[in-house]
Motif scaffolding. Structure first.
Motif, PDB file in Angstrom:
ATOM      1  N   GLY A 358       0.802  -1.221   0.000  1.00 48.54           N
ATOM      2  CA  GLY A 358       0.000   0.000   0.000  1.00 48.54           C
ATOM      3  C   GLY A 358       0.831   1.266   0.000  1.00 48.54           C
ATOM      4  N   ALA A 359       2.087   1.170   0.399  1.00 52.12           N
ATOM      5  CA  ALA A 359       2.965   2.343   0.428  1.00 52.12           C
ATOM      6  C   ALA A 359       3.169   2.940  -0.954  1.00 52.12           C
ATOM      7  CB  ALA A 359       4.315   1.958   1.038  1.00 52.12           C
ATOM      8  N   ARG A 360       2.881   2.179  -1.992  1.00 52.98           N
ATOM      9  CA  ARG A 360       3.067   2.668  -3.364  1.00 52.98           C
ATOM     10  C   ARG A 360       2.030   3.714  -3.768  1.00 52.98           C
ATOM     11  NH1 ARG A 360       6.076  -1.350  -6.180  1.00 52.98           N
ATOM     12  NH2 ARG A 360       6.161  -3.350  -5.088  1.00 52.98           N
ATOM     13  N   PHE A 361       0.873   3.713  -3.125  1.00 51.03           N
ATOM     14  CA  PHE A 361      -0.296   4.322  -3.740  1.00 51.03           C
ATOM     15  C   PHE A 361      -0.760   5.648  -3.155  1.00 51.03           C
ATOM     16  CE2 PHE A 361      -0.697  -0.348  -4.397  1.00 51.03           C
ATOM     17  CZ  PHE A 361      -0.413  -0.328  -5.753  1.00 51.03           C
ATOM     18  N   HIS A 362      -0.200   6.092  -2.046  1.00 52.09           N
ATOM     19  CA  HIS A 362      -0.579   7.393  -1.501  1.00 52.09           C
ATOM     20  C   HIS A 362       0.103   8.503  -2.305  1.00 52.09           C
ATOM     21  CE1 HIS A 362      -2.241   5.477   2.159  1.00 52.09           C
ATOM     22  NE2 HIS A 362      -1.221   4.652   2.032  1.00 52.09           N
ATOM     23  N   PRO A 363      -0.474   9.697  -2.340  1.00 52.50           N
ATOM     24  CA  PRO A 363       0.217  10.826  -2.977  1.00 52.50           C
ATOM     25  C   PRO A 363       1.486  11.175  -2.201  1.00 52.50           C
ATOM     26  CG  PRO A 363      -2.106  11.327  -2.506  1.00 52.50           C
ATOM     27  CD  PRO A 363      -1.788  10.071  -1.786  1.00 52.50           C
ATOM     28  N   LEU A 364       2.417  11.793  -2.867  1.00 51.21           N
ATOM     29  CA  LEU A 364       2.591  11.851  -4.303  1.00 51.21           C
ATOM     30  C   LEU A 364       3.203  10.550  -4.768  1.00 51.21           C
ATOM     31  CD1 LEU A 364       4.213  15.389  -4.713  1.00 51.21           C
ATOM     32  CD2 LEU A 364       1.911  14.762  -5.330  1.00 51.21           C
ATOM     33  N   GLN A 365       2.565   9.881  -5.716  1.00 49.00           N
ATOM     34  CA  GLN A 365       3.122   8.653  -6.237  1.00 49.00           C
ATOM     35  C   GLN A 365       4.404   8.942  -7.013  1.00 49.00           C
ATOM     36  OE1 GLN A 365       0.146   6.115  -8.091  1.00 49.00           O
ATOM     37  NE2 GLN A 365      -1.381   6.714  -6.576  1.00 49.00           N
ATOM     38  N   SER A 366       5.108   7.895  -7.396  1.00 47.89           N
ATOM     39  CA  SER A 366       6.498   8.033  -7.846  1.00 47.89           C
ATOM     40  C   SER A 366       6.676   9.021  -9.000  1.00 47.89           C
ATOM     41  CB  SER A 366       7.075   6.671  -8.226  1.00 47.89           C
ATOM     42  OG  SER A 366       6.295   6.073  -9.259  1.00 47.89           O
ATOM     43  N   GLY A 367       5.770   8.996  -9.990  1.00 48.70           N
ATOM     44  CA  GLY A 367       5.916   9.905 -11.121  1.00 48.70           C
ATOM     45  C   GLY A 367       5.751  11.367 -10.746  1.00 48.70           C
ATOM     46  N   PRO A 368       4.604  11.752 -10.162  1.00 47.63           N
ATOM     47  CA  PRO A 368       4.434  13.142  -9.730  1.00 47.63           C
ATOM     48  C   PRO A 368       5.488  13.586  -8.716  1.00 47.63           C
ATOM     49  CG  PRO A 368       2.319  12.032  -9.791  1.00 47.63           C
ATOM     50  CD  PRO A 368       3.357  10.974 -10.028  1.00 47.63           C
ATOM     51  N   GLN A 369       5.893  12.677  -7.815  1.00 50.47           N
ATOM     52  CA  GLN A 369       6.912  13.060  -6.832  1.00 50.47           C
ATOM     53  C   GLN A 369       8.224  13.419  -7.509  1.00 50.47           C
ATOM     54  OE1 GLN A 369       9.848  10.823  -5.564  1.00 50.47           O
ATOM     55  NE2 GLN A 369      10.481  12.873  -4.935  1.00 50.47           N
ATOM     56  N   ALA A 370       8.629  12.619  -8.501  1.00 46.74           N
ATOM     57  CA  ALA A 370       9.875  12.901  -9.212  1.00 46.74           C
ATOM     58  C   ALA A 370       9.771  14.204  -9.997  1.00 46.74           C
ATOM     59  CB  ALA A 370      10.227  11.741 -10.142  1.00 46.74           C
ATOM     60  N   ARG A 371       8.620  14.451 -10.616  1.00 46.36           N
ATOM     61  CA  ARG A 371       8.448  15.706 -11.361  1.00 46.36           C
ATOM     62  C   ARG A 371       8.485  16.904 -10.418  1.00 46.36           C
ATOM     63  NH1 ARG A 371       4.762  12.506 -14.156  1.00 46.36           N
ATOM     64  NH2 ARG A 371       2.930  13.426 -13.141  1.00 46.36           N
ATOM     65  N   TYR A 372       7.854  16.761  -9.260  1.00 45.49           N
ATOM     66  CA  TYR A 372       7.867  17.847  -8.278  1.00 45.49           C
ATOM     67  C   TYR A 372       9.294  18.138  -7.834  1.00 45.49           C
ATOM     68  CZ  TYR A 372       5.984  20.688  -4.411  1.00 45.49           C
ATOM     69  OH  TYR A 372       5.661  21.707  -3.558  1.00 45.49           O
ATOM     70  N   ALA A 373      10.031  17.087  -7.468  1.00 46.91           N
ATOM     71  CA  ALA A 373      11.421  17.269  -7.017  1.00 46.91           C
ATOM     72  C   ALA A 373      12.276  17.863  -8.127  1.00 46.91           C
ATOM     73  CB  ALA A 373      12.003  15.934  -6.552  1.00 46.91           C
ATOM     74  N   GLY A 374      12.065  17.400  -9.359  1.00 43.73           N
ATOM     75  CA  GLY A 374      12.834  17.932 -10.470  1.00 43.73           C
ATOM     76  C   GLY A 374      12.534  19.397 -10.724  1.00 43.73           C
ATOM     77  N   ALA A 375      11.255  19.778 -10.621  1.00 49.02           N
ATOM     78  CA  ALA A 375      10.888  21.177 -10.822  1.00 49.02           C
ATOM     79  C   ALA A 375      11.510  22.069  -9.757  1.00 49.02           C
ATOM     80  CB  ALA A 375       9.365  21.316 -10.821  1.00 49.02           C
ATOM     81  N   VAL A 376      11.511  21.600  -8.503  1.00 46.41           N
ATOM     82  CA  VAL A 376      12.159  22.375  -7.434  1.00 46.41           C
ATOM     83  C   VAL A 376      13.646  22.531  -7.727  1.00 46.41           C
ATOM     84  CG1 VAL A 376      12.801  22.377  -4.992  1.00 46.41           C
ATOM     85  CG2 VAL A 376      10.461  21.761  -5.668  1.00 46.41           C
ATOM     86  N   ALA A 377      14.296  21.453  -8.122  1.00 45.14           N
ATOM     87  CA  ALA A 377      15.737  21.487  -8.393  1.00 45.14           C
ATOM     88  C   ALA A 377      16.082  22.436  -9.538  1.00 45.14           C
ATOM     89  CB  ALA A 377      16.239  20.078  -8.712  1.00 45.14           C
ATOM     90  N   LEU A 378      15.186  22.529 -10.514  1.00 49.00           N
ATOM     91  CA  LEU A 378      15.453  23.346 -11.703  1.00 49.00           C
ATOM     92  C   LEU A 378      14.829  24.735 -11.624  1.00 49.00           C
ATOM     93  CD1 LEU A 378      14.888  20.576 -14.405  1.00 49.00           C
ATOM     94  CD2 LEU A 378      17.080  21.495 -13.610  1.00 49.00           C
ATOM     95  N   GLY A 379      14.217  25.045 -10.497  1.00 48.25           N
ATOM     96  CA  GLY A 379      13.625  26.369 -10.338  1.00 48.25           C
ATOM     97  C   GLY A 379      12.357  26.576 -11.131  1.00 48.25           C
ATOM     98  N   GLN A 380      11.637  25.500 -11.416  1.00 45.71           N
ATOM     99  CA  GLN A 380      10.396  25.586 -12.183  1.00 45.71           C
ATOM    100  C   GLN A 380       9.189  25.629 -11.238  1.00 45.71           C
ATOM    101  OE1 GLN A 380      10.563  22.086 -14.614  1.00 45.71           O
ATOM    102  NE2 GLN A 380      12.294  22.817 -15.847  1.00 45.71           N
ATOM    103  N   PRO A 381       8.049  26.112 -11.715  1.00 46.70           N
ATOM    104  CA  PRO A 381       6.855  26.166 -10.836  1.00 46.70           C
ATOM    105  C   PRO A 381       6.328  24.771 -10.503  1.00 46.70           C
ATOM    106  CG  PRO A 381       6.303  26.848 -13.091  1.00 46.70           C
ATOM    107  CD  PRO A 381       7.795  26.730 -13.035  1.00 46.70           C
ATOM    108  N   VAL A 382       5.778  24.626  -9.325  1.00 50.49           N
ATOM    109  CA  VAL A 382       5.247  23.338  -8.872  1.00 50.49           C
ATOM    110  C   VAL A 382       3.759  23.401  -8.567  1.00 50.49           C
ATOM    111  CG1 VAL A 382       7.462  22.563  -7.934  1.00 50.49           C
ATOM    112  CG2 VAL A 382       5.873  23.842  -6.458  1.00 50.49           C
ATOM    113  N   ASP A 383       3.139  24.539  -8.809  1.00 49.47           N
ATOM    114  CA  ASP A 383       1.742  24.753  -8.391  1.00 49.47           C
ATOM    115  C   ASP A 383       0.785  23.695  -8.890  1.00 49.47           C
ATOM    116  OD1 ASP A 383       2.756  27.013  -7.295  1.00 49.47           O
ATOM    117  OD2 ASP A 383       1.656  28.440  -8.543  1.00 49.47           O
ATOM    118  N   ARG A 384       1.065  23.130 -10.065  1.00 49.82           N
ATOM    119  CA  ARG A 384       0.119  22.191 -10.679  1.00 49.82           C
ATOM    120  C   ARG A 384       0.702  20.775 -10.802  1.00 49.82           C
ATOM    121  NH1 ARG A 384      -4.354  24.677 -12.797  1.00 49.82           N
ATOM    122  NH2 ARG A 384      -4.292  26.959 -12.814  1.00 49.82           N
ATOM    123  N   ILE A 385       1.738  20.497 -10.041  1.00 48.96           N
ATOM    124  CA  ILE A 385       2.301  19.145 -10.039  1.00 48.96           C
ATOM    125  C   ILE A 385       1.803  18.415  -8.809  1.00 48.96           C
ATOM    126  CG2 ILE A 385       4.416  17.761  -9.999  1.00 48.96           C
ATOM    127  CD1 ILE A 385       5.885  20.105 -11.281  1.00 48.96           C
TER     128      ILE A 385
END
Length: 386
Positions: A358-385
Motif C-alpha cells: 500500500g505504500a506505493r499508492f498514496h500521494p505523491l506517487q512516484s511519477g508526480p513526486q519525481a516531477r515535483y522534485a525535479g521542478a524544485v531542483a530546476l527552479g520551475q513552478p510546482v503549483d500544478r504538479i
C-alpha cells in the motif's frame, strides 16, 4: 479477561505515554490481525480499544482536553501499532492526521476556528475520516450553489475506517458560471441520511482498514460550514500544511509493517541451517530497513521546522518515496530470508508483504513526486504538479 484488563489498564493511567499505551494494546491487536485479514473485516473491536485507551484524542492539545502529543510521538504510536496490525494502524493514521493538522494550526498559527472540532474530538472521542488520498489536489464530486450554501454529490473512495467515522473531512468542486472551478472543504456528518457507505473494500493488503466508498447525495452544506475554498487542481497553503504533517504519520505505519516483517524473518532465519547466503540476506534486510528508518526520521525533522511550504512538501515527498521504496524492499528481502516458510499465512510474514504494498499508492506517487522534485531542483513552478 486479559483483553479487557489490557484495555482498562491502558485507558485509566493518564500518566502513561501514548507509545506505552500502544505497546500494551499490541498483543490484543496482534491476536486479532489474521482473522480481520482473512475475513476482509473492519477492525472495529480495535477501534473500541483505541477509544477506551484515550488514543483518539492523543493529538488534541492538552488545553483543549487532549493528550497533547506532537507529530513525532504520534508517528511512534502508529509505528508500534503497525507491528501488530497494519490495518488498525493505517486506518487510525487517517484519523490521527486529521486531528494533528488542526492541532498544529491551533498551536502555531493561532487559528481559533479549529478549536470547537478539537474539543469535540477530545470530549466525545469523535473519529475523523479523510478523503484526501482519493481526490487530492484535483478535488472530486460536485458542489452546486444554492441559497445559503451548497448541495454536494460525490463518491469518496478509499475512506479508511468509514464504518467507525463520525465526520468525513472532504471537499467537492464548485463550477462557477464563468467556468472557473474551486474546491470547497467541509466536514460531512456520516450519520446524515444523504451519506452512505458502500462495501467495496476487497483488496490485496490492509484488508481490515474498511476503506470503503462513501457516497454523498444532495447533502446540504451551509456557507458557515465551509472551512475554506481553493482553486481546483492547484496547490494551496493549507495543502502544504496537510502534506507536511500527514505523510510522516501515514508512512510511520509502513515503516512499522517493515520492522515487524524483519523481526519475524530474523526469528525464522535463526531456525534455518546457517550459511553465508542466509547471513548476507539478513544484512540486506537490515540495510534496507535502516534506509527506510533514516528517511522517516528525516520526514519528522522536516515537520519539526514548523514552516510548511512548497519546499517542505518536496522534502516530505522525497522522504515518502524513500520510506516506501525501502520498506517494500526490506519486506521482500525478509521473505527471502525466511525461505519457503514465509509463504504460509500462519507466520504472518506474507500478510506484512501484502500490507506494505500500500505504500506505493498514496500521494505523491512516484511519477508526480519525481516531477515535483525535479521542478524544485530546476527552479520551475510546482503549483500544478500533484
Amino acid at each position: 479477561m486479559a483483553e479487557t484488563a489490557t484495555a482498562r489498564e491502558a485507558g485509566t493511567d493518564t500518566a502513561m505515554s501514548i507509545t506505552e499505551i500502544a505497546r500494551r494494546l499490541a498483543p490484543v491487536l496482534a491476536e486479532r490481525a489474521a482473522s480481520h485479514d482473512e475475513n476482509d473485516r473492519f477492525v472495529s473491536e480495535n477501534y473500541a480499544l483505541l477509544k477506551e485507551a484515550g488514543l483518539v484524542e492523543a493529538g488534541v492539545p492538552v488545553e483543549l482536553g487532549g493528550r497533547g502529543a506532537e507529530v513525532r510521538e504520534l508517528a511512534d504510536m502508529l509505528r508500534i501499532l503497525a507491528h501488530s496490525c497494519g490495518s488498525t494502524a493505517l486506518a487510525f493514521s487517517m484519523h490521527t492526521h486529521q486531528v494533528a493538522i488542526p492541532a498544529w494550526r491551533w498551536r502555531h498559527q493561532k487559528v481559533s476556528v479549529v478549536e470547537p472540532l478539537l474539543r469535540r474530538v477530545a470530549a466525545e472521542r469523535l473519529i475523523l475520516l479523510s478523503s484526501g488520498g482519493s481526490d487530492w489536489i484535483g478535488g472530486s464530486g460536485r458542489a452546486e450553489r444554492v441559497e445559503g450554501g451548497y448541495r454536494v454529490t460525490a463518491r469518496k473512495v478509499f475512506t479508511s475506517g468509514a464504518e467507525a467515522g463520525a465526520v468525513l473531512m472532504t471537499g467537492a468542486i464548485h463550477e462557477a458560471e464563468d467556468g472557473s472551478r474551486s474546491v470547497i472543504h467541509f466536514g460531512a456528518p456520516m450519520k446524515a441520511p444523504e451519506v452512505k457507505i458502500e462495501n467495496t473494500w476487497r483488496s490485496l493488503g490492509m484488508r481490515g482498514t474498511g476503506s470503503n466508498d462513501v457516497f454523498i447525495e444532495n447533502l446540504f452544506i451551509p456557507d458557515a460550514n465551509v472551512a475554506f475554498s481553493r482553486k481546483a487542481g492547484e496547490w494551496h497553503p493549507v495543502f502544504q500544511i496537510i502534506s507536511t504533517i500527514a505523510f510522516p504519520l501515514i508512512y510511520a505505519v509502513y515503516l512499522g509493517v517493515a520492522e515487524s516483517a524483519r523481526d519475524i524473518a530474523m526469528d525464522m532465519a535463526r531456525k534455518r541451517p546457517q550459511s553465508d547466503c542466509v547471513t548476507e540476506l539478513a544484512g540486506q534486510v537490515d540495510t534496507a530497513l535502516r534506509a527506510a528508518q533514516i528517511a522517516h526520521r528525516f520526514m519528522l525533522d522536516v515537520v519539526d521546522r514548523n514552516a510548511p511550504s512548497a519546499d517542505t512538501v518536496n522534502e516530505i515527498m522525497i522522504g515518502r518515496s524513500l520510506v516506501a521504496q525501502y520498506a517494500i524492499k526490506a519486506t521482500e528481502l525478509a521473505m527471502e530470508l525466511a525461505g519457503g516458510a514465509s509463504f504460509y499465512r500462519a507466520n504472518g510474514l506474507e500478510r506484512r508483504f501484502r500490507d506494505v504494498q500500500g505504500a506505493r499508492f498514496h500521494p505523491l506517487q512516484s511519477g508526480p513526486q519525481a516531477r515535483y522534485a525535479g521542478a524544485v531542483a530546476l527552479g520551475q513552478p510546482v503549483d500544478r504538479i500533484f
